[in-house]
Design a protein around this motif. Sequence first.
Motif, PDB file in Angstrom:
ATOM      1  N   ASP A 190      -2.272  16.824  -6.089  1.00  0.00           N
ATOM      2  CA  ASP A 190      -2.942  15.548  -6.375  1.00  0.00           C
ATOM      3  C   ASP A 190      -2.487  14.508  -5.357  1.00  0.00           C
ATOM      4  O   ASP A 190      -1.289  14.399  -5.066  1.00  0.00           O
ATOM      5  CB  ASP A 190      -2.597  15.043  -7.778  1.00  0.00           C
ATOM      6  CG  ASP A 190      -3.159  15.930  -8.878  1.00  0.00           C
ATOM      7  OD1 ASP A 190      -3.612  17.043  -8.571  1.00  0.00           O
ATOM      8  OD2 ASP A 190      -3.123  15.502 -10.043  1.00  0.00           O
ATOM      9  N   ILE A 191      -3.435  13.750  -4.846  1.00  0.00           N
ATOM     10  CA  ILE A 191      -3.122  12.629  -3.957  1.00  0.00           C
ATOM     11  C   ILE A 191      -3.625  11.347  -4.611  1.00  0.00           C
ATOM     12  O   ILE A 191      -4.780  11.266  -5.038  1.00  0.00           O
ATOM     13  CB  ILE A 191      -3.774  12.786  -2.574  1.00  0.00           C
ATOM     14  CG1 ILE A 191      -3.405  14.133  -1.930  1.00  0.00           C
ATOM     15  CG2 ILE A 191      -3.374  11.627  -1.662  1.00  0.00           C
ATOM     16  CD1 ILE A 191      -1.960  14.287  -1.563  1.00  0.00           C
ATOM     17  N   HIS A 192      -2.759  10.355  -4.692  1.00  0.00           N
ATOM     18  CA  HIS A 192      -3.124   9.034  -5.200  1.00  0.00           C
ATOM     19  C   HIS A 192      -2.912   8.034  -4.057  1.00  0.00           C
ATOM     20  O   HIS A 192      -1.822   7.992  -3.475  1.00  0.00           O
ATOM     21  CB  HIS A 192      -2.228   8.607  -6.375  1.00  0.00           C
ATOM     22  CG  HIS A 192      -2.115   9.630  -7.462  1.00  0.00           C
ATOM     23  ND1 HIS A 192      -2.762   9.512  -8.677  1.00  0.00           N
ATOM     24  CD2 HIS A 192      -1.423  10.786  -7.538  1.00  0.00           C
ATOM     25  CE1 HIS A 192      -2.468  10.546  -9.444  1.00  0.00           C
ATOM     26  NE2 HIS A 192      -1.654  11.337  -8.764  1.00  0.00           N
ATOM     27  N   SER A 193      -3.922   7.258  -3.734  1.00  0.00           N
ATOM     28  CA  SER A 193      -3.737   6.203  -2.732  1.00  0.00           C
ATOM     29  C   SER A 193      -4.055   4.854  -3.349  1.00  0.00           C
ATOM     30  O   SER A 193      -5.062   4.702  -4.039  1.00  0.00           O
ATOM     31  CB  SER A 193      -4.617   6.441  -1.505  1.00  0.00           C
ATOM     32  OG  SER A 193      -5.991   6.356  -1.822  1.00  0.00           O
ATOM     33  N   ILE A 194      -3.159   3.910  -3.122  1.00  0.00           N
ATOM     34  CA  ILE A 194      -3.346   2.539  -3.593  1.00  0.00           C
ATOM     35  C   ILE A 194      -3.466   1.657  -2.357  1.00  0.00           C
ATOM     36  O   ILE A 194      -2.481   1.255  -1.738  1.00  0.00           O
ATOM     37  CB  ILE A 194      -2.166   2.067  -4.475  1.00  0.00           C
ATOM     38  CG1 ILE A 194      -1.778   3.135  -5.512  1.00  0.00           C
ATOM     39  CG2 ILE A 194      -2.512   0.751  -5.152  1.00  0.00           C
ATOM     40  CD1 ILE A 194      -2.854   3.455  -6.525  1.00  0.00           C
ATOM     41  N   ALA A 195      -4.706   1.412  -1.948  1.00  0.00           N
ATOM     42  CA  ALA A 195      -4.993   0.642  -0.732  1.00  0.00           C
ATOM     43  C   ALA A 195      -6.488   0.363  -0.699  1.00  0.00           C
ATOM     44  O   ALA A 195      -7.276   1.152  -1.222  1.00  0.00           O
ATOM     45  CB  ALA A 195      -4.576   1.424   0.515  1.00  0.00           C
ATOM     46  N   ASP A 216       0.827  -1.209   0.000  1.00  0.00           N
ATOM     47  CA  ASP A 216       0.000   0.000   0.000  1.00  0.00           C
ATOM     48  C   ASP A 216       0.861   1.259   0.000  1.00  0.00           C
ATOM     49  O   ASP A 216       1.880   1.331   0.710  1.00  0.00           O
ATOM     50  CB  ASP A 216      -0.910   0.019   1.229  1.00  0.00           C
ATOM     51  CG  ASP A 216      -1.971  -1.062   1.187  1.00  0.00           C
ATOM     52  OD1 ASP A 216      -2.114  -1.716   0.132  1.00  0.00           O
ATOM     53  OD2 ASP A 216      -2.661  -1.251   2.202  1.00  0.00           O
ATOM     54  N   LEU A 217       0.435   2.246  -0.766  1.00  0.00           N
ATOM     55  CA  LEU A 217       1.225   3.472  -0.858  1.00  0.00           C
ATOM     56  C   LEU A 217       0.346   4.675  -1.184  1.00  0.00           C
ATOM     57  O   LEU A 217      -0.797   4.535  -1.613  1.00  0.00           O
ATOM     58  CB  LEU A 217       2.337   3.332  -1.903  1.00  0.00           C
ATOM     59  CG  LEU A 217       1.945   3.008  -3.359  1.00  0.00           C
ATOM     60  CD1 LEU A 217       1.604   4.281  -4.135  1.00  0.00           C
ATOM     61  CD2 LEU A 217       3.072   2.271  -4.066  1.00  0.00           C
ATOM     62  N   ILE A 218       0.920   5.848  -0.966  1.00  0.00           N
ATOM     63  CA  ILE A 218       0.289   7.129  -1.294  1.00  0.00           C
ATOM     64  C   ILE A 218       1.294   7.945  -2.094  1.00  0.00           C
ATOM     65  O   ILE A 218       2.486   7.968  -1.763  1.00  0.00           O
ATOM     66  CB  ILE A 218      -0.105   7.900  -0.024  1.00  0.00           C
ATOM     67  CG1 ILE A 218      -1.235   7.183   0.718  1.00  0.00           C
ATOM     68  CG2 ILE A 218      -0.526   9.331  -0.344  1.00  0.00           C
ATOM     69  CD1 ILE A 218      -1.505   7.749   2.101  1.00  0.00           C
ATOM     70  N   VAL A 219       0.826   8.606  -3.144  1.00  0.00           N
ATOM     71  CA  VAL A 219       1.659   9.543  -3.894  1.00  0.00           C
ATOM     72  C   VAL A 219       1.140  10.959  -3.640  1.00  0.00           C
ATOM     73  O   VAL A 219      -0.052  11.224  -3.785  1.00  0.00           O
ATOM     74  CB  VAL A 219       1.641   9.248  -5.412  1.00  0.00           C
ATOM     75  CG1 VAL A 219       2.425  10.315  -6.174  1.00  0.00           C
ATOM     76  CG2 VAL A 219       2.223   7.872  -5.703  1.00  0.00           C
TER      77      VAL A 219
END
Length: 464
Positions: A264-269, A252-255
């Motif tokens: 911009d916020i991207h979250s992969i979770a 899991d990560l956040i950009v």
Amino acid sequence: MDAYLLLDFGSTYTKLTAVDIENEEILASAKDITTIEDDIMTGFDKAYKKLEEQLEGKDVNFVKKLACSSAAGGLKMVALGLVPDLTAEAAKRAALGAGARVLKVYSYEITNYEAEEIKNSDVDIILLAGGTNGGNKQCVIHNAKMIVKHNIDVPVVVAGNKVANDEIREILEEAGVYFSVTENVMPTLNSLNVEPAREEIRKVFMDKITDAKGLNNAESFVNGILMPTPAAVLKAARVLSEGSDEEEGIGDLIVVDIGGATTDIHSIADGEPTKAGVNMRGLEEPFAKRTVEGDLGMRYSAVSLWEAGGSRKLRNYLGDKKREINIEECCKYRYENIKMVPKNDEEIKFDEAMAKVATELALERHAGHIENVYTPMGVVFNQMGKDLMKVKYMIGTGGVLVHSKNPGDILNAGTFKKEDPTSLKPQEPEFLLDKSYILSAMGLLAHDHPDKAVRIMKKYLVNV
């Protein structure tokens, strides 16, 4: 050696990255101002000359040239849905995940005034949604008729109640409107299905929008403009998190992507509750989620960032207890001088304070929160949005982070704080930095070589 040339026609800069495919190395990178007003290839040519100088003496054969773009304002969309918190919100999330800037979201049956507002806006694609499958179909059909009635000459992606699709096809075909039909963004109540709509938006972007943006000159040079730049970043984040067929992901990560106009916020979770006894409420969250904060930027949105965060928050990050700095004046100067580059410690410190405010507020809006509800049976804890507390990594990208001596301090502003105990922001993530601006390039590379893209990101993302 065989190499890929990966291009990002950005809103400000055109960025080029040359990648050695066999050895999985970045050979060179260069950038120059994007020249969308005249000929986009003028800025590209300048950047390409810089790239050639770095590659001098190397026998490089570009076997493929792939591009993404956010030039000319990027991909701008409006989303139409039924209920504001349900199908309209689902349509918005689909558009954001496709890399679009959502100008506005309309709910219920649109009025003549709203139809004219859409017509007079600078929109590229309309996402037409509304109703679960088998549910209300009058709204989405009405809105299709309004598009035709007001002669809105914009491509339409239809992603609503499937029962209405036959009638909508007839309406749009008879009027000569360019459209495509895909799966419903909310087939059943509270369940999201945004991936088909995202892919359809990407296809329309490739087929229709690149010419309208003046990018057709570039298409003679590249093998294809595959997607909007934010979609490339989201794709890179997702493949890095999940891994590929041959390469394991990092979890899991956040950009955090801080730009001149937006953060911009991207979250992969999956965002499921990490604590026992917490109930999920509200609309289902996408595994790969993107939010865009148009009022949080370093230049174009400097004044709105000050308005959103307030002077006290900026002063706290500046350590300006004596109020020696005129916060409003500094923000207005950056807004009026969008190409300003900080030249001394005072200007750098102020930029970094702005970046901390942008990170804090953007993560606050992106992450979920806990609500305490008092019932006759006692207190019930409900989760709204994604729980990101256990996310392993936060990755920073964007000029202010890349050039900062303390990028970890900026990213730390977006983590969980005891002063805000209901927020579900990341608690103890590891900080990584996209020092070489490779995320959008790796999103493009992942289209053909996901294994290599993952390995290159693991190699070049810097631990801070």
